[in-house]
Design a protein around this motif. Sequence first.
Motif, PDB file in Angstrom:
ATOM      1  N   LEU A  36       0.826  -1.200   0.000  1.00  0.00           N
ATOM      2  CA  LEU A  36       0.000   0.000   0.000  1.00  0.00           C
ATOM      3  C   LEU A  36       0.867   1.260   0.000  1.00  0.00           C
ATOM      4  CD1 LEU A  36      -2.725  -1.116   2.581  1.00  0.00           C
ATOM      5  CD2 LEU A  36      -2.994  -0.908   0.105  1.00  0.00           C
ATOM      6  N   ALA A  37       1.960   1.233   0.788  1.00  0.00           N
ATOM      7  CA  ALA A  37       2.852   2.399   0.836  1.00  0.00           C
ATOM      8  C   ALA A  37       3.517   2.634  -0.516  1.00  0.00           C
ATOM      9  CB  ALA A  37       3.909   2.198   1.919  1.00  0.00           C
ATOM     10  N   ALA A  38       3.951   1.557  -1.174  1.00  0.00           N
ATOM     11  CA  ALA A  38       4.593   1.689  -2.477  1.00  0.00           C
ATOM     12  C   ALA A  38       3.608   2.196  -3.519  1.00  0.00           C
ATOM     13  CB  ALA A  38       5.179   0.355  -2.913  1.00  0.00           C
ATOM     14  N   GLY A  39       2.366   1.745  -3.443  1.00  0.00           N
ATOM     15  CA  GLY A  39       1.362   2.238  -4.372  1.00  0.00           C
ATOM     16  C   GLY A  39       1.187   3.739  -4.273  1.00  0.00           C
ATOM     17  N   LEU A  40       1.151   4.240  -3.037  1.00  0.00           N
ATOM     18  CA  LEU A  40       0.994   5.677  -2.840  1.00  0.00           C
ATOM     19  C   LEU A  40       2.242   6.438  -3.284  1.00  0.00           C
ATOM     20  CD1 LEU A  40      -0.693   8.019  -1.715  1.00  0.00           C
ATOM     21  CD2 LEU A  40       0.258   7.509   0.551  1.00  0.00           C
ATOM     22  N   GLU A  85       0.158  15.563  -1.490  1.00  0.00           N
ATOM     23  CA  GLU A  85       1.470  15.564  -0.842  1.00  0.00           C
ATOM     24  C   GLU A  85       1.776  16.962  -0.346  1.00  0.00           C
ATOM     25  OE1 GLU A  85       6.042  13.965  -1.678  1.00  0.00           O
ATOM     26  OE2 GLU A  85       4.604  14.107  -3.336  1.00  0.00           O
ATOM     27  N   ARG A  86       2.119  17.053   0.932  1.00  0.00           N
ATOM     28  CA  ARG A  86       2.473  18.328   1.534  1.00  0.00           C
ATOM     29  C   ARG A  86       3.904  18.246   2.042  1.00  0.00           C
ATOM     30  NH1 ARG A  86      -1.221  19.981   6.143  1.00  0.00           N
ATOM     31  NH2 ARG A  86      -1.084  17.765   6.659  1.00  0.00           N
ATOM     32  N   HIS A  87       4.713  19.192   1.605  1.00  0.00           N
ATOM     33  CA  HIS A  87       6.127  19.168   1.982  1.00  0.00           C
ATOM     34  C   HIS A  87       6.258  19.242   3.497  1.00  0.00           C
ATOM     35  CE1 HIS A  87      10.407  19.691   1.599  1.00  0.00           C
ATOM     36  NE2 HIS A  87      10.350  20.765   2.372  1.00  0.00           N
ATOM     37  N   GLY A  88       6.973  18.284   4.062  1.00  0.00           N
ATOM     38  CA  GLY A  88       7.206  18.246   5.498  1.00  0.00           C
ATOM     39  C   GLY A  88       6.114  17.570   6.289  1.00  0.00           C
ATOM     40  N   HIS A  89       5.016  17.216   5.619  1.00  0.00           N
ATOM     41  CA  HIS A  89       3.896  16.580   6.328  1.00  0.00           C
ATOM     42  C   HIS A  89       3.503  15.250   5.713  1.00  0.00           C
ATOM     43  CE1 HIS A  89       3.096  20.079   8.907  1.00  0.00           C
ATOM     44  NE2 HIS A  89       3.387  20.810   7.832  1.00  0.00           N
ATOM     45  N   GLY A  90       4.247  14.761   4.744  1.00  0.00           N
ATOM     46  CA  GLY A  90       3.979  13.446   4.199  1.00  0.00           C
ATOM     47  C   GLY A  90       3.050  13.462   3.006  1.00  0.00           C
ATOM     48  N   ILE A  91       2.526  12.292   2.700  1.00  0.00           N
ATOM     49  CA  ILE A  91       1.681  12.109   1.526  1.00  0.00           C
ATOM     50  C   ILE A  91       0.507  11.214   1.905  1.00  0.00           C
ATOM     51  CG2 ILE A  91       3.079  10.137   0.761  1.00  0.00           C
ATOM     52  CD1 ILE A  91       2.488  10.931  -2.118  1.00  0.00           C
ATOM     53  N   GLU A  92      -0.653  11.477   1.331  1.00  0.00           N
ATOM     54  CA  GLU A  92      -1.817  10.631   1.578  1.00  0.00           C
ATOM     55  C   GLU A  92      -2.613  10.470   0.290  1.00  0.00           C
ATOM     56  OE1 GLU A  92      -4.871  12.250   4.134  1.00  0.00           O
ATOM     57  OE2 GLU A  92      -3.946  14.226   3.997  1.00  0.00           O
ATOM     58  N   ARG A 122      -7.588   4.356   2.525  1.00  0.00           N
ATOM     59  CA  ARG A 122      -6.901   5.644   2.650  1.00  0.00           C
ATOM     60  C   ARG A 122      -5.596   5.425   3.394  1.00  0.00           C
ATOM     61  NH1 ARG A 122      -7.203  10.694   1.561  1.00  0.00           N
ATOM     62  NH2 ARG A 122      -9.133  10.308   0.451  1.00  0.00           N
ATOM     63  N   VAL A 123      -4.517   5.774   2.693  1.00  0.00           N
ATOM     64  CA  VAL A 123      -3.171   5.548   3.217  1.00  0.00           C
ATOM     65  C   VAL A 123      -2.504   6.902   3.463  1.00  0.00           C
ATOM     66  CG1 VAL A 123      -0.921   4.449   2.804  1.00  0.00           C
ATOM     67  CG2 VAL A 123      -3.013   3.426   1.870  1.00  0.00           C
ATOM     68  N   VAL A 147      -3.333   3.380   7.908  1.00  0.00           N
ATOM     69  CA  VAL A 147      -4.289   2.906   6.907  1.00  0.00           C
ATOM     70  C   VAL A 147      -5.682   3.053   7.479  1.00  0.00           C
ATOM     71  CG1 VAL A 147      -5.045   0.947   5.521  1.00  0.00           C
ATOM     72  CG2 VAL A 147      -2.610   1.298   5.947  1.00  0.00           C
ATOM     73  N   ASP A 148      -6.544   3.796   6.765  1.00  0.00           N
ATOM     74  CA  ASP A 148      -7.911   4.076   7.216  1.00  0.00           C
ATOM     75  C   ASP A 148      -7.916   4.685   8.604  1.00  0.00           C
ATOM     76  OD1 ASP A 148      -8.953   3.092   4.837  1.00  0.00           O
ATOM     77  OD2 ASP A 148      -9.070   1.048   5.604  1.00  0.00           O
ATOM     78  N   GLY A 149      -6.929   5.559   8.865  1.00  0.00           N
ATOM     79  CA  GLY A 149      -6.881   6.286  10.119  1.00  0.00           C
ATOM     80  C   GLY A 149      -6.268   5.553  11.281  1.00  0.00           C
ATOM     81  N   GLU A 150      -5.843   4.295  11.105  1.00  0.00           N
ATOM     82  CA  GLU A 150      -5.267   3.515  12.192  1.00  0.00           C
ATOM     83  C   GLU A 150      -3.781   3.253  11.928  1.00  0.00           C
ATOM     84  OE1 GLU A 150      -6.797   2.659  14.948  1.00  0.00           O
ATOM     85  OE2 GLU A 150      -8.642   3.654  14.266  1.00  0.00           O
ATOM     86  N   PRO A 151      -2.938   3.308  12.996  1.00  0.00           N
ATOM     87  CA  PRO A 151      -1.516   2.987  12.818  1.00  0.00           C
ATOM     88  C   PRO A 151      -1.344   1.584  12.248  1.00  0.00           C
ATOM     89  CG  PRO A 151      -1.918   3.934  14.995  1.00  0.00           C
ATOM     90  CD  PRO A 151      -3.262   3.655  14.391  1.00  0.00           C
ATOM     91  N   ALA A 152      -0.575   1.476  11.165  1.00  0.00           N
ATOM     92  CA  ALA A 152      -0.458   0.188  10.475  1.00  0.00           C
ATOM     93  C   ALA A 152       0.975  -0.335  10.414  1.00  0.00           C
ATOM     94  CB  ALA A 152      -1.010   0.305   9.058  1.00  0.00           C
ATOM     95  N   GLY A 153       1.962   0.527  10.385  1.00  0.00           N
ATOM     96  CA  GLY A 153       3.331   0.031  10.263  1.00  0.00           C
ATOM     97  C   GLY A 153       4.343   1.148  10.317  1.00  0.00           C
ATOM     98  N   VAL A 154       5.581   0.752  10.514  1.00  0.00           N
ATOM     99  CA  VAL A 154       6.712   1.676  10.491  1.00  0.00           C
ATOM    100  C   VAL A 154       7.739   1.118   9.515  1.00  0.00           C
ATOM    101  CG1 VAL A 154       8.514   2.820  11.809  1.00  0.00           C
ATOM    102  CG2 VAL A 154       6.327   2.306  12.903  1.00  0.00           C
ATOM    103  N   LEU A 155       8.112   1.926   8.540  1.00  0.00           N
ATOM    104  CA  LEU A 155       9.098   1.523   7.542  1.00  0.00           C
ATOM    105  C   LEU A 155      10.453   2.092   7.947  1.00  0.00           C
ATOM    106  CD1 LEU A 155       6.189   1.742   6.092  1.00  0.00           C
ATOM    107  CD2 LEU A 155       7.494   1.718   3.980  1.00  0.00           C
TER     108      LEU A 155
END
Length: 791
Positions: free
Chosen positions: A340-344, A375-382, A389-390, A426-434
Amino acid sequence: MMRRWWRQREQALSLTTTVLLAAGLALSGGGRDEAAALAWLTATLLGLGWSTATLVAAARRREASVDVIAWLALAGSLWIGEPLAGAVIAVMLAGGALLESRAEARARHDLSVLANRAPRTARRDTVTGPVEMPVDEVTPGDHLVVGAGEVVPVDGRLLDRGVLDESALTGEPAPVEHRAGEDVRSGTVNAGQPFRMTATATAEASTYAGVVRLVEQARAQSAPFVRFADRAAVAFVPVTLLLAGIAWALSGDPVRAVAVLVVATPCPLLLAAPIAIISGISRMARGGVVVKGGAALERLAAGRVLLFDKTGTLTAGRPVLTEVITPVGGPLSAAEVLRLAAGLEQSSAHLLAGAIVAAARDRGLRPAAPEQVRERHGHGIEGVVDGRRVHLGKASDTVRGPLPAWMRHARRRADLDGSLTVFAAVDGEPAGVLLLEDPVRPQAPRMVRALRTAGIGRVVLVTGDHADPAETVGRVVGVDAVHAGCDPADKLRVVRAEQATAPTIMVGDGINDAPALAAAGVGVALAARGATASSEAADVVLVVDRIDALADAVLTARRCRRIAVLAVAVGMGLSVAAMLVAAAGLLSPVAGALMQEGIDVGAIAIALTALVPGRRHTVRLRPADVDTLRGLYAEHQEMRPVVERVRVVADGLDVPPYDLDPVRDLLGDLRDRLLAHERAEEAELLPIMARALGGVEATSGLSRTHAEIEHQVGRLDRTVRDLSRQADAEDVTDVRRLLYGLYAILRLHNDQEEEGAFSLVPPLVSTPSPHRFHSAATTVSHCEEERKEES
């Protein structure tokens, strides 16, 4: 027509005088002595006119010129009636001017060929199809299409698999295959099917724009040795005139004086030294190393202390995904979170995006196309991927409220390891740390060893990074001292301190390295991924993304300087001996002219050996061996997820009830895939290494770890077979101990293979695994602490 002849005047003069000399010899052989004398006289007058013009030009520049010797020799030959001697001198004079002109043109050509392939247009991918546009209008984030045979217009990141001809930058003739998510550089050529890419830089900031600027600076300036040779050649003039005058005065025979003038030749000083230096610059340019003049080449040859920046120099400068941490029993597996992260991230031009996409492709995952991306600089991407929703970014941007315990543990691990973290919701819930790390370049340890063999006595790491990761990299590479936490002023202070003890070479790639590069004896900048301030401040610029090219550059510089000294010593020694023989009356002007020609040709021939390939650090492999290495490296990459599963399975045995089914599944992959791969490496990889590196001793360490891996897998297999499906805590302790031990051996073994074997073909190791194992003691200095003590 006249203008074209003027540009080729050295060639015209050399051809004309040679033809006249040869015609005179033919006429003399046929008994037509008067016609022969006329041909030789004409050649002599041409030479006299040329030397007169050069003397007048030197006088206008208010410079001393050694052409006065040639002028006197030509005039003396006419005075004593020896037109043949004059013709030979004219041929030598014209030939020397032609050689010097050609050598300089060759160096300019080898440098300029790097810039001649600079792209002019690009094709933007739109909903209606590719649209051609000027390359200057490309902005980061644009999606571009590169057709077969087209030049990559700007630096970017692949969206599809691509095969590129990188020979213009690296000198390697074989096309290099790149996966989706990997970075590509402008100026390379698509040698395969059309592919799509995301621009990560403008044309002005891309690799080839920097190369064009570098070429403008890289004109061959005089090296110190060449300037010394020029001064010595000027000093040679009064010595020659004095000896000729003494010979005339003592003998009363002007022929002896003319013979001394005829045989006197400072050409080994004037031509041999610069030809050797220019040849070295030319050879390095072909290997992707731009040297800004002969002075820089000579300082590179004289270096004894080597200072390195860390990030992007000794390390790859590109993060690599090492792990995906998810909660135990969570709704999404690590593989699904990564997919999911790679897709985004496919739509992002961020530095970490390529690493995440490439890691997903390596693991056989197929990222879906994202929607509603923001994508917002300094705030990540969704965005939305497969209906979910990732959100990727910092912990504060992706997680509402306090961090879960497993996320805090992951962040603590990252801090200890010096890793970068990307938090995923993912969908508003913590899912993982890369977790991502900047790995050490596999070629770096071998390159440092080669430089020590070449005469570098001290290697120092100077970095703005924290002490722990800096010390780790220093130990892996094998440096003598580490200065961590350094700002640009600290780096400048360290360079000046080292420069006070021995000539220094400073290597860096960032803006903060520019002051240190300028202060060092010679600054070396890595500019393969674009032009920076470091490239402007440096004396030597590597336009290839291979740190081991530095070792070849140092070896080439030292060899060219040795050749220059040898050519001058041999040429001038013979010239002085011939002058003494002529002064004694044992050499006629004609014989002296012929001897002078032979001395010049011999000295220049020695200088031209600088163009012949010498000893290299990089290893040349047979095409069949390269193909074998590529196949084995592809398998090596496929084994990475299996290796990481060893640690993940061990971590999963931390709380009861202890389920050993994941261990048994892992054992199946270890037996069927991993051990089969290790046996193939033993049979195919190690013989290639032995041939390339000089004997089986170079492979003994890898062979021993192959045996240890098989032994440890066998122990784990026997231990698990003796246990039931549900095991108690004591049983699981043994299993975890075996798993962690196997994991450590596998990680160390993979690092050794990438450094010792797969780095022999640099394009293979594009995303090396991080190094965590280290040896050899280093002296660690913390610049921040030193600043506090000074204040």
